[in-house]
Design a protein around this motif. Sequence first.
Motif, PDB file in Angstrom:
ATOM      1  N   GLU A  32       0.800  -1.113  -0.091  1.00  0.00           N
ATOM      2  CA  GLU A  32      -0.084  -0.061  -0.015  1.00  0.00           C
ATOM      3  C   GLU A  32       0.871   1.239  -0.074  1.00  0.00           C
ATOM      4  O   GLU A  32       0.423   2.582  -0.332  1.00  0.00           O
ATOM      5  CB  GLU A  32      -0.898   0.063   1.132  1.00  0.00           C
ATOM      6  N   CYS A 112      12.412  16.771 -17.695  1.00  0.00           N
ATOM      7  CA  CYS A 112      10.861  16.298 -17.824  1.00  0.00           C
ATOM      8  C   CYS A 112      10.143  17.483 -18.744  1.00  0.00           C
ATOM      9  O   CYS A 112       8.931  17.272 -18.882  1.00  0.00           O
ATOM     10  CB  CYS A 112      10.155  15.926 -16.741  1.00  0.00           C
ATOM     11  N   PHE A 237       4.821  10.431 -10.278  1.00  0.00           N
ATOM     12  CA  PHE A 237       3.851   9.375  -9.667  1.00  0.00           C
ATOM     13  C   PHE A 237       2.551  10.111  -9.485  1.00  0.00           C
ATOM     14  O   PHE A 237       2.553  11.218  -9.122  1.00  0.00           O
ATOM     15  CB  PHE A 237       4.552   8.729  -8.364  1.00  0.00           C
ATOM     16  N   TYR A 304       6.642  20.187 -15.268  1.00  0.00           N
ATOM     17  CA  TYR A 304       7.705  20.612 -14.375  1.00  0.00           C
ATOM     18  C   TYR A 304       8.958  19.486 -14.793  1.00  0.00           C
ATOM     19  O   TYR A 304       8.941  18.573 -15.292  1.00  0.00           O
ATOM     20  CB  TYR A 304       7.519  20.238 -13.059  1.00  0.00           C
ATOM     21  N   SER A 306      12.960  18.946 -13.566  1.00  0.00           N
ATOM     22  CA  SER A 306      13.908  19.152 -12.516  1.00  0.00           C
ATOM     23  C   SER A 306      15.083  20.098 -12.801  1.00  0.00           C
ATOM     24  O   SER A 306      15.533  20.129 -14.111  1.00  0.00           O
ATOM     25  CB  SER A 306      14.628  18.066 -11.885  1.00  0.00           C
TER      26      SER A 306
HETATM   27  N1  CAA Z   1       0.488   2.941   3.276  1.00  0.00           N
HETATM   28  C1  CAA Z   1       0.073   4.107   2.546  1.00  0.00           C
HETATM   29  N2  CAA Z   1       0.821   5.078   2.403  1.00  0.00           N
HETATM   30  C2  CAA Z   1       2.172   5.078   2.864  1.00  0.00           C
HETATM   31  C3  CAA Z   1       2.534   3.611   3.326  1.00  0.00           C
HETATM   32  C4  CAA Z   1       1.497   2.667   3.474  1.00  0.00           C
HETATM   33  N3  CAA Z   1       1.931   1.565   3.883  1.00  0.00           N
HETATM   34  N4  CAA Z   1       4.013   3.844   3.586  1.00  0.00           N
HETATM   35  C5  CAA Z   1       4.278   5.215   3.305  1.00  0.00           C
HETATM   36  N5  CAA Z   1       3.139   5.804   2.793  1.00  0.00           N
HETATM   37  C6  CAA Z   1       3.157   6.981   2.191  1.00  0.00           C
HETATM   38  C7  CAA Z   1       4.063   8.012   2.901  1.00  0.00           C
HETATM   39  O1  CAA Z   1       3.511   8.457   4.084  1.00  0.00           O
HETATM   40  C8  CAA Z   1       4.500   8.976   2.013  1.00  0.00           C
HETATM   41  O2  CAA Z   1       3.236   9.842   1.751  1.00  0.00           O
HETATM   42  P1  CAA Z   1       3.174  11.447   1.952  1.00  0.00           P
HETATM   43  O3  CAA Z   1       4.296  12.034   0.690  1.00  0.00           O
HETATM   44  O4  CAA Z   1       1.985  12.142   1.535  1.00  0.00           O
HETATM   45  O5  CAA Z   1       3.832  11.664   3.080  1.00  0.00           O
HETATM   46  C9  CAA Z   1       4.529   8.213   0.647  1.00  0.00           C
HETATM   47  O6  CAA Z   1       3.996   6.984   0.970  1.00  0.00           O
HETATM   48  C10 CAA Z   1       5.891   8.217   0.275  1.00  0.00           C
HETATM   49  O7  CAA Z   1       6.774   7.428   1.279  1.00  0.00           O
HETATM   50  P2  CAA Z   1       7.986   8.100   1.821  1.00  0.00           P
HETATM   51  O8  CAA Z   1       7.709   9.599   2.412  1.00  0.00           O
HETATM   52  O9  CAA Z   1       8.749   7.094   2.716  1.00  0.00           O
HETATM   53  O10 CAA Z   1       8.960   8.496   0.634  1.00  0.00           O
HETATM   54  P3  CAA Z   1      10.012   7.658  -0.213  1.00  0.00           P
HETATM   55  O11 CAA Z   1      11.271   7.359   0.498  1.00  0.00           O
HETATM   56  O12 CAA Z   1       9.185   6.159  -0.766  1.00  0.00           O
HETATM   57  O13 CAA Z   1      10.223   8.461  -1.398  1.00  0.00           O
HETATM   58  C11 CAA Z   1      10.039  10.016  -3.131  1.00  0.00           C
HETATM   59  C12 CAA Z   1       9.397   8.992  -2.173  1.00  0.00           C
HETATM   60  C13 CAA Z   1      10.817  10.743  -2.632  1.00  0.00           C
HETATM   61  C14 CAA Z   1       8.868  10.560  -4.122  1.00  0.00           C
HETATM   62  C15 CAA Z   1      10.954   9.033  -4.084  1.00  0.00           C
HETATM   63  O14 CAA Z   1      10.177   8.121  -4.680  1.00  0.00           O
HETATM   64  C16 CAA Z   1      11.704   9.678  -5.071  1.00  0.00           C
HETATM   65  O15 CAA Z   1      12.790  10.252  -4.931  1.00  0.00           O
HETATM   66  N6  CAA Z   1      11.254   9.753  -6.394  1.00  0.00           N
HETATM   67  C17 CAA Z   1      11.901  10.192  -7.597  1.00  0.00           C
HETATM   68  C18 CAA Z   1      11.863  11.984  -7.477  1.00  0.00           C
HETATM   69  C19 CAA Z   1      10.645  12.508  -7.939  1.00  0.00           C
HETATM   70  O16 CAA Z   1       9.625  11.710  -8.566  1.00  0.00           O
HETATM   71  N7  CAA Z   1      10.258  13.469  -7.518  1.00  0.00           N
HETATM   72  C20 CAA Z   1       9.062  14.288  -8.001  1.00  0.00           C
HETATM   73  C21 CAA Z   1       9.312  15.696  -8.305  1.00  0.00           C
HETATM   74  S1  CAA Z   1      10.704  15.935  -9.280  1.00  0.00           S
HETATM   75  C22 CAA Z   1      10.064  15.680 -10.703  1.00  0.00           C
HETATM   76  O17 CAA Z   1       8.850  15.518 -10.790  1.00  0.00           O
HETATM   77  C23 CAA Z   1      10.783  15.441 -11.941  1.00  0.00           C
HETATM   78  C24 CAA Z   1      10.831  13.976 -12.299  1.00  0.00           C
HETATM   79  O18 CAA Z   1       9.960  13.572 -12.949  1.00  0.00           O
HETATM   80  C25 CAA Z   1      11.698  13.155 -11.414  1.00  0.00           C
END
Ligand code: CAA
Length: 385
Positions: A32, A112, A237, A304, A306
Amino acid sequence: MTKVGIDKISFYVPKHYIALSTLAEKQGIDPEKYSRGIGQNKIAMPSHDEDVVTLAAEAAAKIVAEEDAAKIDTVLFATESGIDQSKAAGVYVHELLKLPQRCRVVELKHACYSGTAALQLACGHVTRKPDRKVLVIASDVSRYDLASPAEATQGCGAVAMLVSANPRLLEIEATSGCHTEDIMDFWRPNYRKTPLVDGKFSTIKYLNALSGSWEDYAQQGGRDFNEMAQFCYHLPFTMMGVKAHRKLSSINKAQNDQGLIEPGMIYNREVGNCYAASLYLSLASMLDNMDADLSGRPVGLFSYGSGAVAEFFTAVVQPGYRDRLFREHHRSLLEDRTALSYEDYEAMWHTPDPQDGTSHIMPNAARGQFRLTHIDEHKRHYAAA
Ligand code: CAA
């Protein structure tokens, strides 16, 4: 003034994917976290005989009918996972599609955002030469280090758009709002195969850039937030789009209506991030999956990249657009796919890379008509089936 915009839009994804539930099981975490926390179900994976060129050619072949080919005088190829530091990937696509030699072909890069740069440049060109058409292709393979937090946000795909005068799908309106800021949220030095990313910082900067772009859009005399029939966001995402829309609604003191973004997230949830193509995959998803007739209605688009460059702009849906969509083709591309085991995914992740110039023949695994057949003496060879 002549209307310019998108006359046709089509996307392509390969047949292989890994379910995020499979990844979660391997990592020993709650699935999840991916389905609800980041809002993704699958990661589309290219086989070794697929890359940004073959994905782009597949997407573009669908929309380049014979009648259009003679009028296409420009191909703009947007990518941040290009296959050469010098030669433009679009030149291979130009050859695979047998486009006229009397044509310019350029590759554009800004993370992107480059798909939007290509679309805006195409609209400018067609405004000056309304009898010409521009083929805009955004194609990317999003790949992060295995076992990194970003791994779950991988994906790949290509979107092709034919830009013309008097477009039959979407008029791209001239007013837009931009935001540029020199930051290090996501980048890939020349010597690296995977990007470096400051994930949490990138999500904060994405939302800041949305505020900045909207502010500029409003100052340029843009439309009111409440006029938009739908919104499509760049979707690394889908939960990012949910957060973006919450923010934009709050800025405009409007109700946060998820119905205004849901149709535009259906395809992206099943594909993953495809960088430059992501916003346009969302646009295709919205047009294909929206029940209500959008004829004459404006939709808001947020791009957007980066680093960072962002833009908010609008498109007006044209009457009769539904007859111009490739809805059934798109749905069958997504439905007719094969799930990978974790082991097969890991093997596919390690793309062959003969840096010494030796010959490497790619196994035949792609489902489309175009393949990367082999790499020999540092040259990539493509073929149509
Ligand atoms: N059930 C439901 N939700 C859960 C859960 C569970 N069991 N466990 C965790 N979650 C939720 C968390 O609460 C969190 O939600 P919020 O953001 O609302 O707080 C979410 O899942 C993500 O979990 P984490 O906070 O633990 O984050 P992560 O360590 O998994 O990293 C990320 C998430 C930073 C997006 C990482 O996937 C990442 O670095 N991605 C690449 C960078 C990116 O896509 N950035 C987006 C903006 S930049 C852009 O848009 C350009 C591009 O294309 C790259």
